[in-house]
Scaffold this active site. Structure first.
Site, PDB file in Angstrom:
ATOM      1  N   GLU A 130       0.818  -1.214   0.000  1.00 39.65           N
ATOM      2  CA  GLU A 130       0.000   0.000   0.000  1.00 39.65           C
ATOM      3  C   GLU A 130       0.857   1.272   0.000  1.00 39.65           C
ATOM      4  O   GLU A 130       0.361   2.352   0.323  1.00 39.65           O
ATOM      5  CB  GLU A 130      -0.928   0.018   1.221  1.00 39.65           C
ATOM      6  N   HIS A 160      -3.064   2.424   8.581  1.00 36.21           N
ATOM      7  CA  HIS A 160      -4.067   1.658   7.839  1.00 36.21           C
ATOM      8  C   HIS A 160      -4.246   0.327   8.549  1.00 36.21           C
ATOM      9  O   HIS A 160      -3.285  -0.428   8.726  1.00 36.21           O
ATOM     10  CB  HIS A 160      -3.629   1.442   6.394  1.00 36.21           C
ATOM     11  N   TYR A 211     -20.257  13.159  19.874  1.00 33.13           N
ATOM     12  CA  TYR A 211     -19.498  14.363  19.507  1.00 33.13           C
ATOM     13  C   TYR A 211     -17.997  14.136  19.420  1.00 33.13           C
ATOM     14  O   TYR A 211     -17.287  14.911  18.775  1.00 33.13           O
ATOM     15  CB  TYR A 211     -19.804  15.515  20.465  1.00 33.13           C
ATOM     16  N   HIS A 229     -12.756  -3.846   3.430  1.00 34.76           N
ATOM     17  CA  HIS A 229     -11.291  -3.860   3.474  1.00 34.76           C
ATOM     18  C   HIS A 229     -10.758  -3.456   4.850  1.00 34.76           C
ATOM     19  O   HIS A 229     -10.108  -4.245   5.516  1.00 34.76           O
ATOM     20  CB  HIS A 229     -10.754  -2.917   2.389  1.00 34.76           C
ATOM     21  N   TYR A 270     -12.346  22.818  25.374  1.00 35.20           N
ATOM     22  CA  TYR A 270     -12.566  21.405  25.687  1.00 35.20           C
ATOM     23  C   TYR A 270     -11.462  20.532  25.091  1.00 35.20           C
ATOM     24  O   TYR A 270     -11.054  20.713  23.952  1.00 35.20           O
ATOM     25  CB  TYR A 270     -13.921  20.963  25.122  1.00 35.20           C
TER      26      TYR A 270
END
Length: 226
Positions: free
Chosen positions: A76, A94, A115, A156, A211
């Site tokens: 890849e 990945h 969130y 995948h 936050y």
């Protein structure tokens, strides 16, 4: 051929081992890379990622030329290099993580149920299936990542980007958690995504309150207890 980037290679190997310990990398499936300048340290093809060390990592340039290492890079590699050429990411993970892969076998997009997913860019796209290692997959993933930190690859796996390896790993873990949340919610009923207005409200509060960032006390406790 000795590595010109031992520190970076050690980080890639350590990140691979951590992801394997967390169950996101199984056997030889998946790959990890880190960009440093015009070079990329990347896991080799056929490696058991839970067992690799710095000496196993391959270093390439942005055209894919081998700079250092003992093994051929991941199949890849083109996917990683396409992303580095298109975006300011400095690390890519990945995985074939089980929950992420399961969701990518069913959905066209993972909606925002919580969130915390907003740091990933909101809803996570599912890239249509293309065989691994192909230019078609690399192009499709690159396009899907516009404005996103993660994507799911249909039937995948998943991919996560970060400003550094720690962030890319954390985003991969967060995506797997979000996929598990979706799957758990589906066992109860139809998941209820956050609306665009609700997502915007969360973003406003996060910006206003800082936050997610560590904040020191202002000294009042010391004065009160002194």
């Amino acid at each position: 051929m000795s590595s010109p980037a031992p520190a970076e290679s050690a980080r890639v190997a350590a990140a691979s081992r951590r992801l394997a310990e967390e169950g996101l990398l199984i056997g030889t499936a998946g790959n990890v890379s880190m960009r440093h300048g015009d070079l990329v340290s990347v896991t080799p093809t056929g490696a058991v990622l839970g067992e690799i060390d710095a000496a196993d990592i391959t270093v390439v340039d942005l055209d894919g030329g081998i700079v250092a290492g003992k093994y051929a890079p991941t199949s890849e590699l083109g996917l990683h290099l396409d992303i580095y050429r298109a975006y300011p990411a400095r690390a890519i993970v990945h995985t074939h993580a089980p929950k992420s892969t399961a969701v990518g076998c069913v959905l066209d997009e993972l909606p925002v149920l919580h969130y915390q997913q907003l740091v990933l860019g909101g809803a996570t796209p599912v890239v249509p299936f293309h065989p691994f290692g192909t230019p078609e997959l690399a192009t499709a993933v690159r396009e899907a990542l516009r404005g996103k930190q993660c994507a799911l690859l249909a039937n995948h796996g998943a991919i996560a980007l970060g400003a550094d390896l720690d962030q890319a790993v954390e985003y991969a873990l967060l995506l797997e958690w979000a996929c598990a949340l979706y799957l758990d919610a589906r066992t109860i009923g139809t998941p209820r995504p956050l609306t665009a207005e609700q997502q915007a409200a969360v973003i406003e509060v996060a910006w206003r309150t800082g936050y997610g960032t560590r904040k020191p006390l202002d000294g009042r406790l010391d004065r009160d207890n002194g």
